[in-house]
Enzyme design. Structure first.
Site, mmCIF file in Angstrom:
data_model
loop_
_atom_site.group_PDB
_atom_site.id
_atom_site.type_symbol
_atom_site.label_atom_id
_atom_site.label_comp_id
_atom_site.label_asym_id
_atom_site.label_seq_id
_atom_site.Cartn_x
_atom_site.Cartn_y
_atom_site.Cartn_z
ATOM 1 N N ARG A 1 -8.222 -8.561 4.195
ATOM 2 C CA ARG A 1 -7.153 -7.599 4.473
ATOM 3 C C ARG A 1 -7.654 -6.378 5.229
ATOM 4 O O ARG A 1 -6.911 -5.743 5.979
ATOM 5 C CB ARG A 1 -6.462 -7.164 3.174
ATOM 6 N N ASN B 1 -7.102 -3.018 9.315
ATOM 7 C CA ASN B 1 -7.448 -1.641 9.643
ATOM 8 C C ASN B 1 -8.122 -1.505 11.002
ATOM 9 O O ASN B 1 -8.615 -0.430 11.346
ATOM 10 C CB ASN B 1 -8.360 -1.058 8.558
ATOM 11 N N LYS C 1 0.854 -1.186 0.000
ATOM 12 C CA LYS C 1 0.000 0.000 0.000
ATOM 13 C C LYS C 1 0.886 1.230 0.000
ATOM 14 O O LYS C 1 1.760 1.370 0.858
ATOM 15 C CB LYS C 1 -0.872 0.030 1.258
#
Lengths: 344, 344
Positions: free
Chosen positions: B226, B230, B132
């Site tokens: 994924r 977070n 990312k």
């Protein structure tokens, strides 16, 4: 007519060459366009496009606005409209709109979908196909960007009716490029048929798109054969850069660039003088410029090194081999290049 | 120790957790770093790194510089050094350096290679793994960016010796995140072992990297599982944004965010009060903040909608299910969220 672009990693998509059909998107959609295209065609597009939520982002018209600041204004519009990762951008305009919208889509929240609805001949035959996106900066053209494929391309040739003659010519230059590098029959067809005829231009668009689709399908990331599509561009980019992007249309600079590449090909024995003249005549038939007064030949040469295609400080030239064939080479001597440049 | 990240499309790479070995690159290399990291470690890196041509691009230190202007300065350096498509960027620093260098690499001439040499605990355990990249803007964090995988990651834990205690804590917050969401045994190990011990931190880095590698290998583009990484970030990003990125380190904001997520999980019956307290104690052991005075709860709530994870105007929360498990949900009522926010 539909052309399929076959790509790995679920990136395949279709190009529709026909009157625009009804489009339905169950998501937020932003149309990115410029005042010129908007004035002529926005109502038409809106009558065909159905979205959950629709807004229009209008950016200034012209290659000189293809920079970071305009890109940021597109992104800002997307944030203000609260686009999410499932939203869609629609590039509605020429190559500049397509390249910038595609690039914005590729970096907005790390990548969202976009579709191309190209309105100029150049973007219909070339820019909208292949997923190259990007912006210019002071170092050169398209030096910042990404590979980001659209999910579909809708080419409506009826939109060309409002296109200025000069821009039409710029598009023809890219059509000629496709023919010279890959398709001798197509080149001969172009010599014999007038592209101002509505039926002929539709055929030429389809042939160009099919040629580009074949090349891109083989080499999406331009590690090999795809570089051949840059025929005329190595020289053309320098011309555009030297003239601040405000003198020649991209296709026009490519037209001159092809003549330079041809001169080099003639010089090193890849093309006959007569073949080079045939290409020149075809370009001139559509008022595409074929000469350019170089101020400083050494300076022009030095400029090549900023081109993306110049690996390892060797300039990569795409040279025609006769008509319908080409060669990618970085083995051309500086002396030969300088000599042909002096001839312009 | 080496951890392999398995990804489709030739994007796989290895993470080396060990003293930095000799590196050889037969191409142009630019090291992107900041004055702090440079002061402590640049000579060490240079003694290990061999390149055909090497230059250093130094950018200001701090999350508040993670914006478009700094990105452009990195790109400018690359153009001035005439990097080509075969050149390499080296991200040498913390998460900000890694995210920006990776993003620059992804858009420089439509994408070049980069490697990560993370120097902070946070970037070693989290930011350097997974591809990312991105920058912040006035709308929020990492809202512009790309998925661009490094070709290798070199983690040298000896570099942590110069890391300020506060930054160490911020890194521990991300380690705790990995354990709470995915690994109960690891969480218990963390409760029993002091990470200030050199051997322990090495184990914790390896376990965190392995956990993240497993998740990213399953879901590179964050279409599913994924997103669980977070955990703490939905709240944390709002806190960072409200405080202009200059009050809390990213890991600290995530620490507070995890406590908020835990409170919500307790409220809707996914976690016991006792489990939430165990997480809080573990964070406090490393002086990671666990509370934040919210000025305007409604305003805080409204801020969620700018987060990338908020699809279709529904806020996506990552909530722990006990310890070692988690759940991604957008079915939490506004009333419940507002209520727990009032408790902070």
């Amino acid at each position: 007519m539909t052309v399929k672009i076959n790509l790995p990693h679920d990136n395949s998509y279709e190009i529709f060459i026909e009157e625009l059909k009804e489009l339905y998107f169950d998501r937020k959609v932003v149309i990115v366009t410029n005042p010129t295209v908007s004035g002529f065609h926005l109502e038409y597009l809106k009558s065909k496009l159905n979205a959950r939520e629709l807004s229009v982002c209008t950016i200034p018209d012209g290659e000189e606005y293809k920079h970071m600041q305009t890109l940021e204004s597109i992104l800002e519009h997307c944030f203000e409209k609260r686009l999410d990762r499932k939203s869609l951008l629609v590039a509605f305009g020429g190559g500049v709109i397509g390249d910038m919208t595609g690039f914005a889509a590729s970096i907005y929240q790390r990548g969202i979908d976009f579709v191309q609805i190209p309105t100029t001949l150049l973007s219909q035959v070339d820019a909208s196909v292949g997923g190259k996106t990007g912006i210019n900066n002071k170092f050169g053209k398209n030096l910042i960007g990404a590979f980001h494929q659209p999910i579909a391309v809708y080419i409506d040739p009826s939109m060309l009716k409002t296109l200025p003659k000069r821009e039409f010519g710029a598009g023809v230059a890219e059509i000629v490029k496709m023919a010279v590098t890959f398709n001798k029959d197509f080149f001969e067809w172009l010599e014999q048929n007038d592209l101002n005829d509505e039926k002929n231009i539709q055929i030429a668009i389809a042939k160009s798109v099919q040629t580009k689709a074949d090349v891109v399908s083989q080499d999406e990331k331009e590690l090999g054969i795809r570089a051949a599509l840059n025929y005329g561009h190595t020289f053309g980019h320098v011309i555009e850069n030297e003239t601040n992007y405000d003198t020649y249309l991209h296709g026009e600079a490519v037209g001159i660039g092809m003549c330079m590449a041809n001169a080099l090909a003639v010089k090193i024995g890849l093309m006959s003088q007569e073949e080079a003249l045939r290409v020149k005549s075809l370009l001139e038939k559509y008022n595409i410029p074929t000469t350019y007064k170089i101020k400083d030949v050494e300076d022009f040469y030095e400029h090549f090194f900023l081109d993306k295609k110049s690996l390892d400080n060797k300039i990569k030239f795409i040279l025609p081999v006769g008509i319908g064939n080409c060669k990618i080479t970085n083995e051309v001597s500086k002396t030969d290049v300088i000599e042909i440049l002096k001839g312009f």
